[in-house]
Design a protein around this motif. Structure first.
Motif, PDB file in Angstrom:
ATOM      1  N   SER A   1      -8.725   1.219   1.704  1.00 25.54           N
ATOM      2  CA  SER A   1      -8.735   2.226   0.640  1.00 25.54           C
ATOM      3  C   SER A   1      -7.429   2.201  -0.155  1.00 25.54           C
ATOM      4  N   GLU A   2      -6.661   1.133   0.009  1.00 29.90           N
ATOM      5  CA  GLU A   2      -5.398   0.998  -0.708  1.00 29.90           C
ATOM      6  C   GLU A   2      -5.649   0.891  -2.208  1.00 29.90           C
ATOM      7  N   PRO A   3      -4.917   1.647  -3.023  1.00 33.87           N
ATOM      8  CA  PRO A   3      -5.097   1.528  -4.478  1.00 33.87           C
ATOM      9  C   PRO A   3      -4.591   0.184  -4.992  1.00 33.87           C
ATOM     10  N   VAL A   4      -5.250  -0.313  -6.018  1.00 35.50           N
ATOM     11  CA  VAL A   4      -4.872  -1.592  -6.613  1.00 35.50           C
ATOM     12  C   VAL A   4      -3.444  -1.530  -7.147  1.00 35.50           C
ATOM     13  N   THR A   5      -3.029  -0.370  -7.641  1.00 37.07           N
ATOM     14  CA  THR A   5      -1.674  -0.241  -8.189  1.00 37.07           C
ATOM     15  C   THR A   5      -0.613  -0.473  -7.116  1.00 37.07           C
ATOM     16  N   ASP A   6      -0.884  -0.039  -5.880  1.00 37.14           N
ATOM     17  CA  ASP A   6       0.064  -0.302  -4.790  1.00 37.14           C
ATOM     18  C   ASP A   6       0.171  -1.796  -4.498  1.00 37.14           C
ATOM     19  N   TRP A   7      -0.977  -2.485  -4.508  1.00 35.81           N
ATOM     20  CA  TRP A   7      -0.962  -3.926  -4.258  1.00 35.81           C
ATOM     21  C   TRP A   7      -0.219  -4.647  -5.376  1.00 35.81           C
ATOM     22  N   LEU A   8      -0.472  -4.251  -6.614  1.00 29.63           N
ATOM     23  CA  LEU A   8       0.216  -4.873  -7.743  1.00 29.63           C
ATOM     24  C   LEU A   8       1.720  -4.621  -7.689  1.00 29.63           C
TER      25      LEU A   8
ATOM     26  N   ILE B   1     -10.580  -3.179 -12.470  1.00 30.63           N
ATOM     27  CA  ILE B   1     -10.580  -3.629 -11.078  1.00 30.63           C
ATOM     28  C   ILE B   1     -10.958  -2.472 -10.154  1.00 30.63           C
ATOM     29  N   ASP B   2     -10.396  -1.290 -10.414  1.00 31.72           N
ATOM     30  CA  ASP B   2     -10.760  -0.113  -9.612  1.00 31.72           C
ATOM     31  C   ASP B   2     -12.259   0.147  -9.687  1.00 31.72           C
ATOM     32  N   ASN B   3     -12.830   0.065 -10.885  1.00 30.28           N
ATOM     33  CA  ASN B   3     -14.266   0.287 -11.050  1.00 30.28           C
ATOM     34  C   ASN B   3     -15.086  -0.795 -10.356  1.00 30.28           C
ATOM     35  N   ALA B   4     -14.639  -2.035 -10.444  1.00 27.73           N
ATOM     36  CA  ALA B   4     -15.365  -3.127  -9.795  1.00 27.73           C
ATOM     37  C   ALA B   4     -15.393  -2.958  -8.282  1.00 27.73           C
TER      38      ALA B   4
END
Length: 151
Positions: free
Chosen positions: A78-85, A107-110
């Protein structure tokens, strides 16, 4: 002569009776091993990957980031994409992550939504296959007939 061969550890087929030296895995296998659970890798490959992770910490960090991203795409995290980026900004993957930086909402929507473009992509692939088969044979009318008849 046979006694000498036996003393050298060579069997009847002329091969050495000793174990062959370990050969490092290929690049694809290394990439797969780096992304798998380190505890699940046994034997010489496990020792190799552990040593590779110790001697190349940037590579180990990139592999960990790739695993995190794969988990996000599979819905296992459930990690947000912004944290990974944000984590990629200080790694060797910063250039790779520069493109998705602009498309965070998509990406979040996908990841979150159940819809897929798979059926549309399949139709496009089918149409392109028909078109390639007909290359140079006839015009648009024949292509239209073949597409409509293949449905």
């Amino acid at each position: 002569m046979r006694k000498n061969r036996a003393a050298l550890g060579v069997d009847n087929a002329g091969r050495q009776g000793l174990a062959r030296p370990w050969k490092p895995p290929g690049t694809r296998r290394i990439a797969r091993l780096l992304q798998s659970d380190a505890k699940g890798i046994a034997g010489a490959d496990g020792v190799f990957i552990a040593r590779l992770r110790r001697t190349a910490p940037k590579l180990a960090n990139a592999a960990d980031l790739a695993v995190r991203f794969a988990r996000m795409l599979r819905g296992q995290s459930s990690e947000p994409v912004t944290d990974w980026l944000a984590a990629t900004r200080s790694s060797v993957l910063k250039r790779l992550a520069a493109g998705p930086q602009r498309e965070v909402a998509g990406i979040d929507n996908a990841i979150a939504l159940p819809w897929s473009t798979g059926p549309a992509e399949g139709e496009i692939s089918r149409l392109k296959t028909i078109k390639r088969q007909m290359y140079g044979r006839a015009g648009f009318e024949l292509l239209r007939q073949r597409v409509l008849n293949s449905v």
